[in-house]
Design a protein around this motif. Structure first.
Motif, PDB file in Angstrom:
ATOM      1  N   TRP A  36       0.840  -1.205   0.000  1.00 55.47           N
ATOM      2  CA  TRP A  36       0.000   0.000   0.000  1.00 55.47           C
ATOM      3  C   TRP A  36       0.871   1.249   0.000  1.00 55.47           C
ATOM      4  N   GLY A  40       1.171   3.990  -2.899  1.00 58.66           N
ATOM      5  CA  GLY A  40       0.908   5.398  -2.609  1.00 58.66           C
ATOM      6  C   GLY A  40       1.996   6.311  -3.137  1.00 58.66           C
ATOM      7  N   ALA A  50      -5.135  11.878  -5.040  1.00 65.55           N
ATOM      8  CA  ALA A  50      -6.280  11.244  -4.376  1.00 65.55           C
ATOM      9  C   ALA A  50      -6.030   9.744  -4.236  1.00 65.55           C
ATOM     10  N   GLU A  51      -5.515   9.109  -5.288  1.00 64.19           N
ATOM     11  CA  GLU A  51      -5.199   7.688  -5.229  1.00 64.19           C
ATOM     12  C   GLU A  51      -4.069   7.427  -4.242  1.00 64.19           C
ATOM     13  N   ARG A  53      -3.327   9.236  -1.650  1.00 63.87           N
ATOM     14  CA  ARG A  53      -3.864   9.420  -0.300  1.00 63.87           C
ATOM     15  C   ARG A  53      -4.587   8.168   0.166  1.00 63.87           C
ATOM     16  N   HIS A  54      -5.420   7.604  -0.698  1.00 61.34           N
ATOM     17  CA  HIS A  54      -6.141   6.392  -0.327  1.00 61.34           C
ATOM     18  C   HIS A  54      -5.167   5.273   0.056  1.00 61.34           C
ATOM     19  N   GLU A  57      -3.339   6.118   3.338  1.00 57.34           N
ATOM     20  CA  GLU A  57      -4.248   5.978   4.480  1.00 57.34           C
ATOM     21  C   GLU A  57      -4.394   4.515   4.864  1.00 57.34           C
ATOM     22  N   ARG A  58      -4.487   3.660   3.856  1.00 59.80           N
ATOM     23  CA  ARG A  58      -4.602   2.217   4.110  1.00 59.80           C
ATOM     24  C   ARG A  58      -3.336   1.696   4.780  1.00 59.80           C
ATOM     25  N   THR A  77      -1.712  14.621   1.185  1.00 61.40           N
ATOM     26  CA  THR A  77      -2.944  15.278   1.628  1.00 61.40           C
ATOM     27  C   THR A  77      -2.822  16.784   1.459  1.00 61.40           C
ATOM     28  N   THR A  80      -3.635  17.738  -2.010  1.00 62.08           N
ATOM     29  CA  THR A  80      -5.064  17.743  -2.350  1.00 62.08           C
ATOM     30  C   THR A  80      -5.772  18.974  -1.783  1.00 62.08           C
TER      31      THR A  80
END
Length: 120
Positions: A36, A40, A50-51, A53-54, A57-58, A77, A80
């Motif tokens: 992950w 990232g 955005a991708e 960040r996801h 975050e995971r 972040t 964004t």
């Protein structure tokens, strides 16, 4: 194996194949924080914040005390425009601690964003 292959491909500059390998690894083992995190960073370097960040975050949810995931989450972040979330990520990174140069950069970002967002 797919995760390690992704890291090798990423080092060689084959980002599309690296992304495929990371996604394959995550399909087999969705709790693989390293994949992950690597995904990232790959997304961030491509400007897909955005991708990124996801994915970060995971990674951070899987390894809550990993400085690198929190610090990098702050960076993407911030890109964004979600400054309160970026501040929270940087603050958590400083709490966790890490290499002194990176902790100092996190502190610098906190100072800059605190002025911008006017939060305590």
């Amino acid at each position: 194996l797919a995760y390690r292959r992704g890291l090798s491909l990423q080092a060689l500059g084959d980002t599309a194949a690296a992304r495929d390998s990371f996604e394959r690894a995550l399909g087999l083992k969705p709790d693989l924080a390293g994949a992950w995190g690597a995904l990232g960073l790959l997304e961030a370097r491509a400007g897909r914040y955005a991708e990124a960040r996801h994915a970060l975050e995971r990674a951070a949810s899987l390894v809550p005390n990993a400085f690198g995931y929190r610090y990098n989450l702050g960076l993407v972040t911030e890109q964004t425009g979600d400054y309160p979330a970026a501040l929270a990520a940087y603050r958590r990174a400083v709490e966790i601690g890490g290499p002194s140069a990176e902790v100092n950069r996190a502190r610098e970002r906190i100072a800059a964003l605190s002025t911008t967002t006017r939060t305590p």
